[in-house]
Design a protein around this motif. Structure first.
Motif, PDB file in Angstrom:
ATOM      1  N   ALA A 177       0.841  -1.195   0.000  1.00 46.12           N
ATOM      2  CA  ALA A 177       0.000   0.000   0.000  1.00 46.12           C
ATOM      3  C   ALA A 177       0.873   1.240   0.000  1.00 46.12           C
ATOM      4  CB  ALA A 177      -0.917  -0.001   1.215  1.00 46.12           C
ATOM      5  N   PRO A 178       0.484   2.265  -0.736  1.00 49.78           N
ATOM      6  CA  PRO A 178       1.283   3.506  -0.737  1.00 49.78           C
ATOM      7  C   PRO A 178       1.225   4.167   0.622  1.00 49.78           C
ATOM      8  CG  PRO A 178      -0.801   3.834  -1.893  1.00 49.78           C
ATOM      9  CD  PRO A 178      -0.708   2.362  -1.589  1.00 49.78           C
ATOM     10  N   PRO A 179       2.286   4.799   1.051  1.00 51.93           N
ATOM     11  CA  PRO A 179       2.290   5.474   2.358  1.00 51.93           C
ATOM     12  C   PRO A 179       1.284   6.609   2.386  1.00 51.93           C
ATOM     13  CG  PRO A 179       4.227   6.079   1.083  1.00 51.93           C
ATOM     14  CD  PRO A 179       3.553   4.978   0.324  1.00 51.93           C
ATOM     15  N   GLN A 180       0.546   6.709   3.494  1.00 51.90           N
ATOM     16  CA  GLN A 180      -0.459   7.755   3.658  1.00 51.90           C
ATOM     17  C   GLN A 180       0.107   8.903   4.468  1.00 51.90           C
ATOM     18  OE1 GLN A 180      -3.920   5.987   5.412  1.00 51.90           O
ATOM     19  NE2 GLN A 180      -4.373   4.697   3.646  1.00 51.90           N
ATOM     20  N   GLN A 181      -0.240  10.102   4.078  1.00 49.58           N
ATOM     21  CA  GLN A 181       0.213  11.280   4.795  1.00 49.58           C
ATOM     22  C   GLN A 181      -0.687  11.524   5.995  1.00 49.58           C
ATOM     23  OE1 GLN A 181       0.274  14.534   2.071  1.00 49.58           O
ATOM     24  NE2 GLN A 181       1.993  13.749   0.879  1.00 49.58           N
TER      25      GLN A 181
END
Length: 289
Positions: A177-181
């Motif tokens: 999963a792409p990193p969430q800000q």
């Protein structure tokens, strides 16, 4: 240690044979010539249901240790490495070494092959050979004193199947999963105000940015009001000066008229009598008889 030279027809056949050789249940090390090829092959195998990790010079120390730990523990059965990165690897029970790209010199070939058949166990060493690599592989094996003969193979041949052994179960690839800000950081980027000093304010940093934005706005408003007051003051002074000029003008005109009247009422001076002997005659004088 048993050496095998598998001759394939083209690059597509080579790709399929390599993928089939990586599907066994035991540990296996696949060697490539470049870092890019090692990283690319590890991704291709993982996407095809064969979990693999890469090992090359572009990896940081943390990533290198994680990949080696996954391979050593058996969590991942396939390690794709380059020559330099694989030096110093000591992992037992490696049952198969595959030279996906034949090395440039025989010493590298022997070093690669030494990853298997350790601690008295057996192992197989496979070299994948394209038609244009036949001469290089012949010189390589001669210098390394390897007596194996090339075998023409295709994906699914009995020779390839025997080298694979028991096939490991398919593992579905799940992309990370792409990193969430963080929410505060996103809000600060969207709702931040800009102060007079150029710093952007927002809800981040416990409201400091928001206060900075408000202060900057108030400063901007105060500056505009100050400028408006200065303009009004200048306008008032100019209007007062014009009013003073209009009031003073009639007085100046009246003073000039009075001065003219005074000059008009003055008695004209009489001319002096001509001196004796002068040729100028006075028209009012009595003629001498």
């Amino acid at each position: 240690m048993t050496h095998h030279i598998l001759a394939v027809a083209d690059k597509e056949a080579k790709k399929n044979v390599v993928q089939q050789l990586a599907q066994g249940t035991g540990r296996r090390v696949l060697f490539t010539r470049t870092k890019h090829q090692a990283k690319k092959l590890a991704k291709q195998l993982t996407a095809a249901g064969v979990p693999a990790v890469d090992l090359h010079g572009n990896l940081g120390q943390g990533a290198r240790e994680r990949n080696l730990a996954a391979f050593s523990s058996g969590a991942v059965k396939v390690l794709v490495a380059t020559d330099i990165a694989a030096r110093g690897i000591h992992v037992d029970d490696v049952e198969l070494v595959v030279h996906v790209d034949p090395p440039a010199e025989h010493k590298a070939y022997l070093h690669r092959s030494g990853r298997t058949a350790r601690a008295g166990s057996g192992g197989d060493v496979v070299t994948i050979m394209l038609p244009e690599e036949r001469g290089d592989v012949r010189d390589l094996t001669r210098k390394a004193r390897i007596t194996a003969r090339p075998q023409d193979v295709a994906p699914g041949d009995a020779t390839v199947t025997r080298l694979v052994g028991e096939v490991a179960p398919y593992v579905e690839y799940v992309p990370p999963a792409p990193p969430q800000q963080q929410g505060r950081q996103g809000a600060s980027k969207q709702g931040g105000g800009r102060s007079r000093s150029g710093r952007q304010g927002g809800p981040s940093q416990n409201g400091v940015g928001q206060n900075g934005g408000r202060q900057g706005q108030s400063r901007a408003q105060g500056g505009s009001q100050g400028r408006g007051s200065a303009v009004s003051h200048v306008r008032r002074r100019a209007a007062a000066a014009r009013a003073t000029t209009r009031t003073a003008a009639p007085a100046v005109v009246g003073a000039g008229a009075a001065a003219g009247a005074v000059r008009a009422t003055r008695t004209p001076r009489r001319r002096a009598d001509p001196s004796p002997g002068s040729n100028v005659s006075d028209p009012q004088a009595t003629p001498v008889t």
